[in-house]
Design a protein around this motif. Structure first.
Motif, PDB file in Angstrom:
ATOM      1  N   GLY A   1      38.958 -14.268  76.427  1.00 44.43           N
ATOM      2  CA  GLY A   1      37.704 -14.081  75.700  1.00 44.43           C
ATOM      3  C   GLY A   1      37.886 -13.834  74.213  1.00 44.43           C
TER       4      GLY A   1
ATOM      5  N   GLN B   1      36.447 -16.660  71.900  1.00 43.59           N
ATOM      6  CA  GLN B   1      34.981 -16.635  71.845  1.00 43.59           C
ATOM      7  C   GLN B   1      34.493 -15.407  71.085  1.00 43.59           C
ATOM      8  OE1 GLN B   1      33.233 -18.102  75.816  1.00 43.59           O
ATOM      9  NE2 GLN B   1      35.362 -17.634  76.328  1.00 43.59           N
TER      10      GLN B   1
ATOM     11  N   LYS C   1      30.906 -28.395  82.484  1.00 45.97           N
ATOM     12  CA  LYS C   1      30.133 -27.317  83.115  1.00 45.97           C
ATOM     13  C   LYS C   1      29.066 -26.784  82.167  1.00 45.97           C
ATOM     14  CE  LYS C   1      31.345 -22.828  85.262  1.00 45.97           C
ATOM     15  NZ  LYS C   1      30.302 -22.746  86.283  1.00 45.97           N
ATOM     16  N   PHE C   2      29.434 -26.623  80.898  1.00 46.84           N
ATOM     17  CA  PHE C   2      28.504 -26.064  79.912  1.00 46.84           C
ATOM     18  C   PHE C   2      27.763 -27.157  79.125  1.00 46.84           C
ATOM     19  CE2 PHE C   2      29.053 -21.410  79.689  1.00 46.84           C
ATOM     20  CZ  PHE C   2      30.056 -21.264  80.652  1.00 46.84           C
TER      21      PHE C   2
ATOM     22  N   LEU D   1      28.283 -22.223  69.615  1.00 49.28           N
ATOM     23  CA  LEU D   1      28.945 -21.713  70.817  1.00 49.28           C
ATOM     24  C   LEU D   1      27.949 -21.533  71.953  1.00 49.28           C
ATOM     25  CD1 LEU D   1      31.580 -20.516  72.106  1.00 49.28           C
ATOM     26  CD2 LEU D   1      30.792 -18.286  71.306  1.00 49.28           C
ATOM     27  N   ALA D   2      28.070 -22.359  72.992  1.00 50.93           N
ATOM     28  CA  ALA D   2      27.208 -22.182  74.168  1.00 50.93           C
ATOM     29  C   ALA D   2      27.700 -20.989  74.971  1.00 50.93           C
ATOM     30  CB  ALA D   2      27.227 -23.439  75.026  1.00 50.93           C
ATOM     31  N   GLY D   3      29.011 -20.889  75.073  1.00 48.14           N
ATOM     32  CA  GLY D   3      29.621 -19.822  75.846  1.00 48.14           C
ATOM     33  C   GLY D   3      30.885 -20.332  76.501  1.00 48.14           C
ATOM     34  N   GLY D   4      31.256 -19.724  77.609  1.00 44.58           N
ATOM     35  CA  GLY D   4      32.460 -20.167  78.292  1.00 44.58           C
ATOM     36  C   GLY D   4      32.813 -19.230  79.421  1.00 44.58           C
ATOM     37  N   VAL D   5      34.027 -19.404  79.933  1.00 40.57           N
ATOM     38  CA  VAL D   5      34.470 -18.564  81.044  1.00 40.57           C
ATOM     39  C   VAL D   5      35.816 -17.926  80.711  1.00 40.57           C
ATOM     40  CG1 VAL D   5      33.276 -19.835  82.877  1.00 40.57           C
ATOM     41  CG2 VAL D   5      35.535 -20.583  82.121  1.00 40.57           C
ATOM     42  N   VAL D   6      36.003 -16.743  81.279  1.00 39.90           N
ATOM     43  CA  VAL D   6      37.320 -16.124  81.280  1.00 39.90           C
ATOM     44  C   VAL D   6      37.819 -16.232  82.713  1.00 39.90           C
ATOM     45  CG1 VAL D   6      38.602 -13.994  80.975  1.00 39.90           C
ATOM     46  CG2 VAL D   6      36.755 -14.567  79.387  1.00 39.90           C
ATOM     47  N   VAL D   7      38.828 -17.040  82.917  1.00 36.86           N
ATOM     48  CA  VAL D   7      39.350 -17.257  84.272  1.00 36.86           C
ATOM     49  C   VAL D   7      40.743 -16.650  84.326  1.00 36.86           C
ATOM     50  CG1 VAL D   7      37.948 -19.215  84.929  1.00 36.86           C
ATOM     51  CG2 VAL D   7      39.924 -19.597  83.470  1.00 36.86           C
TER      52      VAL D   7
END
Lengths: 417, 417
Positions: free
Chosen positions: A284, A287, A344-345, A300-306
């Motif tokens: 993260g 971001q 995905k986003f 920035l749309a967003g995202g994931v922390v995997v």
């Protein structure tokens, strides 16, 4: 104009904190052409503070104080200066109102000692504190200018840069010789390599001077010209910048306050591109740094922390076979992360970061191994890094490289700088 | 023994670097029970350096210099002190040999100016430089001890810690008392409020002393005992800590190196709880800070950054009606974010952060309005904050509050500290 900076605080003398305020203010003072001849640090002790003030009065005409403006008994900078200058302290209505508002907004009762924070030296120019309670101030006497600022850097820095610096600039008479600095930012080249390439310039340059400065995987060149007018100094700096660009321009990403993050956002904004990020080792951080820039929401749309393996599969649809075949720290996984988060986003650009932050290796991958995937409208590139340093250093540098490569890919895909 | 640290270097006064050497040495000196009363920074100017030395001679018996031992013309610390003390400079054979070896090992020809680096003050105790060329030294006079160290931190730090510190420790006579510090960390109480509550202790305490220190929304109390043995000092500190805990213990979250993040992770680890986070205004900052802690992967599954409204709906399944009814900056949305991310990632605990980082307000919500949702096994609580400061300050404090409330909720749900 000659200045001395006096930082007040026993925590500095106990080594609990570093005097970053002196560095910050000195940098801005040198841009104004004000010579700083001394920094002094003194504890929360009125006798020694008075001693320091009388020494400073003999060797500087601008005396700048940081710290000791708070509500506690230790905070005695204002009181000591008031005694030295034989001035009384008066309550500043605006400051008092904002302190009361501060407590009201928190539904907290204001204790008496907070009134102390609204006290200012009589006939002083008050600097509002937009990030805390204690205001700053400037006091003019026949012989000296005294400036007082709160100690916390997040309060001092904006106050100094946006209120005190213009105040000082206005004071400077025209015949004052101007020192103007210009900073070039480089990435992807080591300090010694860069120094080696511009050796002949470093050796011979006197005005403007050129000073290399390395920090956290980046290299800066500070170009500093002395002249009688800002225009003259600017021209000297610009000519030198062009000369340097002919040698190492390919590594330059920005100037002055630019950062890799801000330049990346600029480029995305210019071409109205949206971005999403999938982060593993950085968790993260990329971001979070992007979101520190105003107006980022359009980009920035967003995202994931995997962070763990299952989550990569379940939340981002990374094929288990890809992970099993290439390991979770691999270019293949970084690429899949970039593409899957982008789809995905529903963004134009996707970035994927995976790696071993350390200190332990990840399988046969040594700590510091990082893979970055960049997907621009379906065109995917991956990069491998071998970074050195502590866990957090590796993560910070990984984000810088991600910006660096992302800009490269955008240009490669026709989104020109 | 009272000390003053004099850093020599114009780059410090130009704000190009921070005086981290003073912080490093001060920390070690305070461990030895040596009082540091002043830090001074002076440029590469022999006149002003002499001035600084004569001032230091009047107020300290240990004078420590950093910087100005190198090969260049600017490096004049040794030369100036030699003149002040009327001592000559002599070549140190060991230092000379290691400098020659340094060049030999790099197949480089040693230029003449490097011989300068092997010069030391006559009758001085020499400290070898294992990370560079210029040696350090200590000089004793009837009235003062002078210590000189090279400026680069990677050279100064090991030299000071492993050679100078033992040298100083040996000088300290047994009746010299030792100083031991202990730090208590508090959150959720203002500095002035905390100080107000322990006023009577602050007013009367002499050994140990109690000093409040505020930083970024937190308050610390540094308890510092003077005694003849470590055991004695520790006992004094512990007794004071207990006394303080009886008054403001409810706000204490840790001691010494603890942080809100590290204590949160500790608590989650102890109860083997997994965590996922949904971040809007903080945009990954909380997860990034959590991931800075080693072994976090057993706790943090990951999470989402849902920076814009559509993404909150599409990626996290927040009901559009909830957003339309309560606005995206609301307790209802924060709660839904916490619950949905927890279910989506299948973790025990979910945290949701939404708010207006600023500078613009979000609809009728002023900048700094933050909502935090905490879901522990389906038990959801939400919190509203009104934070002040710059965009980034708001985001950093929001993460601290999230940790604070998360620990509260864990305890409330039977996961004891």
């Amino acid at each position: 104009m000659n200045a001395e900076i006096i930082a007040v605080g026993s925590e500095l003398l106990l080594g609990q904190i570093t005097n970053t305020n002196a560095q910050f203010m000195s940098e801005h003072l040198s841009e104004l052409g004000i010579n700083v001849y001394f920094h002094t640090v003194v504890g929360d002790n009125p006798v020694r503070l008075e001693e320091a003030i009388s020494i400073a009065q003999q060797r500087a005409d601008l005396i700048i104080f940081s710290g000791g403006l708070g509500p506690t008994k230790d905070d005695l900078t204002k009181e000591t200066i008031a005694r030295v200058l034989d001035r009384s302290l008066v309550t500043d209505g605006v400051a008092m109102a904002s302190i009361e508002a501060f407590f009201a907004s928190r539904n907290r009762v204001m204790t008496e000692n907070n009134r102390k924070q609204a006290l200012v030296l009589e006939n002083s120019h008050v600097f509002a504190n937009h990030n805390g309670m204690a205001p700053g101030m400037a006091v003019e006497t026949d012989t000296h200018t005294y400036m007082l600022f709160p100690g916390p850097p997040n309060e001092l820095q904006p106050m100094f840069q946006f209120e005190a610096k213009p105040y000082l600039a206005a004071k400077l008479s025209d015949d004052e010789s101007i020192i103007l600095s210009h900073v070039m930012h480089f990435f992807g080249i080591g300090e010694s390599d860069l120094e080696h390439r511009i050796e002949h310039i470093l050796a011979t340059q006197t005005n403007p001077t050129v000073a290399p400065l390395a920090s956290a995987g980046e290299v800066k060149l500070r170009i500093t010209a002395k002249a009688h007018t800002v225009a003259e100094a600017t021209a000297l700096n610009m000519a030198m910048e062009q000369q340097l660009q002919q040698i190492v321009g390919e590594y330059q990403y920005g100037i002055n306050d630019d950062t890799l993050i801000s330049k990346t956002v600029e480029l995305l904004q210019r071409h109205e591109l949206t971005l999403s990020v999938a982060e593993s080792l950085t968790a993260g951080l990329m971001q979070a740094e992007l979101a520190d820039i105003q107006g980022i929401s359009a980009v920035l749309a967003g995202g994931v922390v995997v962070y763990n393996e299952d989550v990569k599969v379940e939340q981002l649809g990374i094929a288990r076979e890809t992970i099993d075949t290439y390991s979770v720290v691999s270019g293949e996984v970084a690429a899949a992360m970039a593409t899957n988060v982008r789809e995905k986003f529903g963004t134009c650009v996707g970035v994927g970061l995976t790696g071993a932050a350390g200190p332990e290796p990840h399988g046969d991958q040594p700590p510091g191994t990082v893979y970055i995937g960049i997907d621009v409208n379906g065109h995917v590139e991956t990069y491998k890094l071998n970074l050195h340093g502590l866990r957090n250093t590796v993560r910070i540098r990984a984000v810088k490289y991600a910006c660096h490569y992302l800009m490269q890919q955008l240009v490669k895909n026709g989104y020109n700088k």
